[in-house]
Enzyme design. Structure first.
Site, PDB file in Angstrom:
ATOM      1  N   ALA A  87      18.767  59.192  -9.022  1.00  0.00           N
ATOM      2  CA  ALA A  87      17.843  59.123  -7.898  1.00  0.00           C
ATOM      3  C   ALA A  87      17.825  57.708  -7.340  1.00  0.00           C
ATOM      4  O   ALA A  87      18.019  56.733  -8.071  1.00  0.00           O
ATOM      5  CB  ALA A  87      16.438  59.527  -8.336  1.00  0.00           C
ATOM      6  N   ASP A  88      17.593  57.599  -6.042  1.00  0.00           N
ATOM      7  CA  ASP A  88      17.396  56.302  -5.406  1.00  0.00           C
ATOM      8  C   ASP A  88      16.549  56.505  -4.171  1.00  0.00           C
ATOM      9  O   ASP A  88      16.383  57.626  -3.691  1.00  0.00           O
ATOM     10  CB  ASP A  88      18.721  55.626  -5.068  1.00  0.00           C
ATOM     11  N   THR A  89      16.023  55.396  -3.660  1.00  0.00           N
ATOM     12  CA  THR A  89      15.063  55.438  -2.566  1.00  0.00           C
ATOM     13  C   THR A  89      15.465  54.458  -1.487  1.00  0.00           C
ATOM     14  O   THR A  89      15.965  53.366  -1.785  1.00  0.00           O
ATOM     15  CB  THR A  89      13.656  55.053  -3.097  1.00  0.00           C
ATOM     16  N   GLY A 117      16.551  60.257  -2.637  1.00  0.00           N
ATOM     17  CA  GLY A 117      17.718  61.087  -2.907  1.00  0.00           C
ATOM     18  C   GLY A 117      17.738  61.448  -4.376  1.00  0.00           C
ATOM     19  O   GLY A 117      17.508  60.602  -5.237  1.00  0.00           O
TER      20      GLY A 117
END
Length: 132
Positions: free
Chosen positions: A5-7, A42
């Site tokens: 996950a990343d932002t 994501g």
């Protein structure tokens, strides 16, 4: 099973990733001041059954920030490593009068979406309190 996950933060057509230094963080906060922006999280799960991806969007409103508020936040160091240069779960919560969507997405991992994705793949996600 691998979970990634990343932002990223978007304000208008501008993308605000993680600031490299205090100057970046200061510039990001000035862009966000008094405006709505979008936080995109994501999420990807790779499992023996295949690969699944999802994007979660949350809209966040910042109050208009004074120079003193920006400088105080910069000196806290809390902006380091944070998309958009702020952490909603910390001191920056005082800057946010309104949020529309997933709070945990803004923190960094959209927990309801993550749990639903894992459950859909057959991996049980349970919430248990502390042992008595």
């Amino acid at each position: 099973v691998v979970l990634g996950a990343d932002t990223v933060v978007a304000c208008g057509r501008r993308v605000l990733a993680k600031p490299n230094d205090e100057n970046d963080a200061r510039a990001f906060l000035k862009v966000l001041s008094g405006r709505r922006h979008r936080v995109y999280g994501g999420l990807c799960v790779i499992a023996p059954q295949g690969k699944w991806q999802r994007v979660v969007m949350t809209q966040v409103m910042f109050k208009r920030l004074s120079d003193a508020e920006i400088e105080g936040y910069i000196s806290s160091g809390e902006w380091q490593g944070k998309a958009g240069g702020y952490a909603i779960q910390g001191l920056a919560a005082a800057f946010i009068p309104e949020i529309n969507g997933s709070y945990t997405n803004v923190v960094g991992l959209p927990l309801p979406d993550t749990a639903n994705l894992l459950r859909g793949l057959g991996y049980p996600v349970t919430l248990e309190g502390p042992a008595a």
